[in-house]
Write a protein that holds these residues in place. Sequence first.
Motif, PDB file in Angstrom:
ATOM      1  N   ARG A 196       0.948  -1.268   0.010  1.00  0.00           N
ATOM      2  CA  ARG A 196       0.062  -0.002  -0.134  1.00  0.00           C
ATOM      3  C   ARG A 196       0.937   1.315   0.052  1.00  0.00           C
ATOM      4  NH1 ARG A 196       0.262  -1.793   5.221  1.00  0.00           N
ATOM      5  NH2 ARG A 196       0.512  -0.437   6.895  1.00  0.00           N
ATOM      6  N   ALA A 197       0.434   2.496  -0.465  1.00  0.00           N
ATOM      7  CA  ALA A 197       1.075   3.503  -0.723  1.00  0.00           C
ATOM      8  C   ALA A 197       1.456   4.192   0.703  1.00  0.00           C
ATOM      9  CB  ALA A 197       0.261   4.514  -1.204  1.00  0.00           C
ATOM     10  N   GLY A 198       2.691   4.773   0.936  1.00  0.00           N
ATOM     11  CA  GLY A 198       3.022   5.007   2.423  1.00  0.00           C
ATOM     12  C   GLY A 198       3.943   3.887   3.019  1.00  0.00           C
ATOM     13  N   HIS A 199       3.742   2.739   2.773  1.00  0.00           N
ATOM     14  CA  HIS A 199       4.382   1.653   3.367  1.00  0.00           C
ATOM     15  C   HIS A 199       5.851   1.600   2.865  1.00  0.00           C
ATOM     16  CE1 HIS A 199       5.351  -2.593   4.220  1.00  0.00           C
ATOM     17  NE2 HIS A 199       4.293  -2.652   4.927  1.00  0.00           N
ATOM     18  N   ALA A 200       6.543   1.490   4.026  1.00  0.00           N
ATOM     19  CA  ALA A 200       7.932   1.531   3.759  1.00  0.00           C
ATOM     20  C   ALA A 200       8.710   0.379   2.437  1.00  0.00           C
ATOM     21  CB  ALA A 200       8.718   0.972   5.137  1.00  0.00           C
ATOM     22  N   GLY A 201       7.891  -0.744   2.297  1.00  0.00           N
ATOM     23  CA  GLY A 201       7.956  -1.664   1.443  1.00  0.00           C
ATOM     24  C   GLY A 201       7.759  -1.085  -0.143  1.00  0.00           C
ATOM     25  N   ARG A 202       6.709   0.064  -0.134  1.00  0.00           N
ATOM     26  CA  ARG A 202       6.438   0.492  -1.157  1.00  0.00           C
ATOM     27  C   ARG A 202       7.476   1.728  -1.762  1.00  0.00           C
ATOM     28  NH1 ARG A 202       1.160   1.503  -3.641  1.00  0.00           N
ATOM     29  NH2 ARG A 202       1.472   3.188  -5.343  1.00  0.00           N
TER      30      ARG A 202
END
Length: 288
Positions: A196-202
């Motif tokens: 999801r947007a804002g997630h560190a993985g993104r």
Amino acid sequence: MELQQLRYVVAIAETGNFTRAAERCRVVQSALSHQIAGLERELGARLFERTSRRVRLTPAGEAFLPAARECLEAADRARAEVAAASGEIRGRLAVGAIPTVAAVDLPVVLKEFRRRHPRVHITLTSTGSEELIEQVRRGSVDVAFLGLPTRAEPKAVQSRRLARGELVAVVTPDHHLADAEADLSSLADEPFVDFRAGHAGRAQSDEAFAAAGVRRDVTFEVSSADLMVDLVRHGLGVGLLPAAYAPRFPDLRVIRLHDAPARVEHLIWGNHPSPAATAFLELITAEA
């Protein structure tokens, strides 16, 4: 006021039921109720109110619960410190990790730690980097493994960089770029499966596409790498995974990217690690 009474308060608050709390604490319900009544008389306030369906904390109970937990944690820490002074590591070790940790073989490390320190109770939480940082700050997790964009650093915790790695695109075997090398621009028209947007993985992927001047369509936003992989398997989009993690899915194919997104894996811990956490950090240092 006794530690056992505090344990009963925490158990009732977490189960919402005197009977289940007594079962958890391995005492008869009448003994638990008697101890709670005595504590309430000592405090001069009721901690719980009973309804027809469950037991709820009163305002006084809500105020008392955090202090009760802190006292129990302090007592556990004191026992662990005394044991450590005698050469034995015991107590609790709460480990957190992102699902795609690749810098260490976490199951192997946990197995070795348990072999060395069998008196330590180990728990593992798997979630996103932001939540893990907050849990370490609060003290509910002792040590955690994160993955962050290359320019980001975890704040308000102790940390050490473990490894830097690039991401690869993962696709189905019939994809026209499967097993090839490409630029991000060659994927501009592809639908993507990503966190999801804002997630560190993104973040590292968004930053890399922005740097390349490429707009992409993230059709599916997910909260786990497993769901990402399942959607990719069904041909619903292209996924991005750490290059060291992608080989866990041999049924998918990899596209190596010349301008690949990158991340850094970090090990983090609190300012005052317990003896168990200290021993775990020493093991990771020795394994590195």
